[in-house]
Design a protein around this motif. Structure first.
Motif, PDB file in Angstrom:
ATOM      1  N   VAL A  83       0.974  -1.299  -0.186  1.00 57.18           N
ATOM      2  CA  VAL A  83      -0.359  -0.280   0.020  1.00 57.18           C
ATOM      3  C   VAL A  83       0.831   1.426   0.336  1.00 57.18           C
ATOM      4  O   VAL A  83       0.671   2.224  -0.988  1.00 57.18           O
ATOM      5  CB  VAL A  83      -0.823   0.402   1.422  1.00 57.18           C
ATOM      6  CG1 VAL A  83      -1.759   1.656   1.532  1.00 57.18           C
ATOM      7  CG2 VAL A  83      -2.188  -0.983   0.862  1.00 57.18           C
ATOM      8  N   THR A  84       1.753   0.902   1.300  1.00 54.11           N
ATOM      9  CA  THR A  84       2.567   2.430   1.218  1.00 54.11           C
ATOM     10  C   THR A  84       3.698   2.425  -0.388  1.00 54.11           C
ATOM     11  O   THR A  84       4.077   3.552  -0.612  1.00 54.11           O
ATOM     12  CB  THR A  84       3.905   2.068   1.734  1.00 54.11           C
ATOM     13  OG1 THR A  84       2.942   2.312   3.463  1.00 54.11           O
ATOM     14  CG2 THR A  84       4.354   3.685   2.434  1.00 54.11           C
ATOM     15  N   LEU A  85       3.995   1.695  -1.005  1.00 49.41           N
ATOM     16  CA  LEU A  85       4.520   1.851  -1.872  1.00 49.41           C
ATOM     17  C   LEU A  85       3.895   2.073  -3.127  1.00 49.41           C
ATOM     18  O   LEU A  85       4.919   3.292  -3.343  1.00 49.41           O
ATOM     19  CB  LEU A  85       5.091  -0.108  -2.640  1.00 49.41           C
ATOM     20  CG  LEU A  85       6.827  -0.638  -1.733  1.00 49.41           C
ATOM     21  CD1 LEU A  85       6.962  -1.759  -1.862  1.00 49.41           C
ATOM     22  CD2 LEU A  85       8.079   0.851  -2.108  1.00 49.41           C
ATOM     23  N   ARG A  86       2.979   1.737  -3.051  1.00 48.87           N
ATOM     24  CA  ARG A  86       1.801   1.887  -4.685  1.00 48.87           C
ATOM     25  C   ARG A  86       1.539   3.482  -4.492  1.00 48.87           C
ATOM     26  O   ARG A  86       1.495   4.336  -5.711  1.00 48.87           O
ATOM     27  CB  ARG A  86       0.800   1.230  -4.545  1.00 48.87           C
ATOM     28  CG  ARG A  86       1.391  -0.446  -4.948  1.00 48.87           C
ATOM     29  CD  ARG A  86       0.253  -0.734  -5.517  1.00 48.87           C
ATOM     30  NE  ARG A  86       0.157  -1.921  -5.453  1.00 48.87           N
ATOM     31  CZ  ARG A  86       0.056  -3.703  -5.718  1.00 48.87           C
ATOM     32  NH1 ARG A  86      -0.618  -3.428  -4.313  1.00 48.87           N
ATOM     33  NH2 ARG A  86       0.379  -4.286  -6.239  1.00 48.87           N
ATOM     34  N   ARG A  87       2.168   4.385  -3.373  1.00 52.69           N
ATOM     35  CA  ARG A  87       1.731   5.456  -2.929  1.00 52.69           C
ATOM     36  C   ARG A  87       2.497   6.189  -3.046  1.00 52.69           C
ATOM     37  O   ARG A  87       2.464   7.432  -4.037  1.00 52.69           O
ATOM     38  CB  ARG A  87       0.662   5.869  -1.863  1.00 52.69           C
ATOM     39  CG  ARG A  87      -0.664   4.889  -0.945  1.00 52.69           C
ATOM     40  CD  ARG A  87      -1.502   5.584  -2.005  1.00 52.69           C
ATOM     41  NE  ARG A  87      -2.245   6.725  -2.854  1.00 52.69           N
ATOM     42  CZ  ARG A  87      -2.584   7.864  -2.082  1.00 52.69           C
ATOM     43  NH1 ARG A  87      -3.578   7.446  -0.604  1.00 52.69           N
ATOM     44  NH2 ARG A  87      -2.631   8.841  -2.717  1.00 52.69           N
TER      45      ARG A  87
END
Ligand SMILES: Cc1ncc(COP(=O)(O)O)c(C=O)c1O
Length: 401
Positions: free
Chosen positions: A136-140
């Motif tokens: 989730v964090t990476l994709r943001r």
């Protein structure tokens, strides 16, 4: 004013707010059923309520009003000193308090490292599967995610080498290699020493930062602990995220980054917040000073028996199918390849009807796939609920075929 319309502000959103936004709010727990094998939640029965209460009273008596003021920007120094001691004793790491930045759990630590290094379009390498929260964090941050398969020895460094060489041929360079070294979430393996050396060799050769996530390393009941990437690294390229979530309680929201001192300001530059959880940092420090080793011993016994309860009941329930599941030497999770013809989406639906929560394999995949896998957490449910829940899950899986 309450309104459900977003039209009034949507065109004001920053380009940052739009990157990788799915419209869904990230949630840690999801829909939780009676038999909860979903999130990586610690066993609530293990929480040391009495000793924490005593530690809190002692801390307030000694520290008084000071405990309720803003904290140090890099995090409570006595907690950082305690971490220096912990890593010296357990991992032979010679660190200084300045090598640590205290964060809101290790999720926050991971997020700060990712923010410091990753721009939109940057190649970022991770395991496939990997921890869904970090995805989730990476994709943001909009990276080009490159998933590397894992086997019994952890990340396949031969495939990693191929991917790094592909990037080099394209004139590109990966920014980060994200790896969960011990009891990998979700697949379970611990990276072998050989692969640890190999990964560091490749990181140095291609000049890539390594983000080592070790949320579960203390919780080992089988096999020998291995030196961390941070300790083995000779090139100042490793940042290591840690947490007390799994060894004390996730509600403390206390984690850290352990990194070369030159990197720390780049992470700290993303957090102006009056110091992370100064009050809880003091409580955690007071408690861990007197109880850390013995409490971890207790936890290891608890999670070991839960792992056994789950694997034994899986054997009873699904032993007559060709399902395959991991048998981790520590940590919280079992990763299951469903029997031939099994589909995670359908299994999740039927399991929900049986009041069982599991997570479909697709949640952990950086580039798609995982439809024939599910992850089961054995950490939260009681041993009795694990046995009953796995029987119900077994019924759901068989009914789905
Ligand atoms: C591999 C891994 N890393 C990091 C975290 C984040 O934990 P916390 O933010 O509670 O420290 C988790 C939680 O499940 C995890 O499984």
């Amino acid at each position: 004013m309450q309104t459900t319309s977003t039209a009034s502000f949507e065109d004001l959103l920053s380009s940052r707010a739009r990157i990788g936004f799915t419209g869904r709010r990230p949630t840690a727990a999801g829909t939780v059923q009676r038999y909860d094998f979903g999130g990586g939640r610690p066993d609530p029965v293990s929480f040391p309520i009495e000793d924490l209460t005593t530690a809190f009273a002692q801390m307030m008596a000694e520290v008084g009003r000071e405990a309720l003021t803003y904290g140090e920007a890099q995090g409570y120094s006595a907690l950082r000193e305690l971490l220096v001691d912990k890593f010296r004793r357990h991992d032979e790491i010679e660190a200084e308090p300045d090598n640590f930045l205290i964060t809101n759990g290790s999720s926050h630590a991971l997020s700060l490292v990712i923010s410091a290094f990753v721009d939109v379009g940057d190649p970022v390498i991770c395991e496939a599967p990997t921890f869904s929260g970090t995805l989730v964090t990476l994709r943001r941050h909009g990276p080009d995610l490159i998933g590397i398969p894992v086997d019994d020895e952890g990340m396949r460094t031969d495939v990693l080498e191929e991917r790094l060489n592909d990037l080099r041929r394209q004139g590109r360079r990966a920014k980060l290699i994200y790896t969960i070294v011990n009891f990998q979430n979700p697949a379970g393996p611990t990276m072998s020493l050989r692969r640890r050396h190999e990964l560091l060799r490749l990181a140095a050769e291609h000049q890539v930062v390594v983000l080592e996530d070790d949320a579960y390393g203390e919780l080992r009941w089988e096999g020998e602990p291995l030196p961390s990437l941070y300790r083995l690294d000779q090139n100042g390229l490793v940042a290591r995220a840690g947490t007390v979530s799994k060894i004390l309680g996730a509600g403390t929201r206390i984690g850290w980054i352990l990194a070369p001192t030159a990197m720390i300001p780049h992470f700290q530059g993303f957090k102006f917040d009056g110091g992370t959880n100064p009050l809880v940092s003091r409580l955690v420090t007071y408690y861990l000073r007197g109880h850390m080793d013995e409490h971890i011993e207790d936890l290891i016994a608890i999670y070991h028996s839960k792992r056994d309860a789950m694997t034994e009941t899986l054997e009873e329930t699904l032993g007559d199918t060709d399902a395959v599941w991991s048998r981790p030497e520590g940590g919280f999770f079992i990763w299951m390849k469903l029997p031939t013809g099994g589909e995670a989406k359908r299994v999740v639906e039927l399991a929900t009807k049986e009041q069982v929560t599991v997570v479909p394999g697709m949640s952990f995949m950086p580039n798609g796939g995982g439809e024939d896998y599910i992850r089961l957490a054995f950490s939260y449910a009681s041993v009795d609920d694990i046995r009953e829940g796995v029987r119900r899950l077994g019924r759901a899986i068989k009914a789905s075929l």
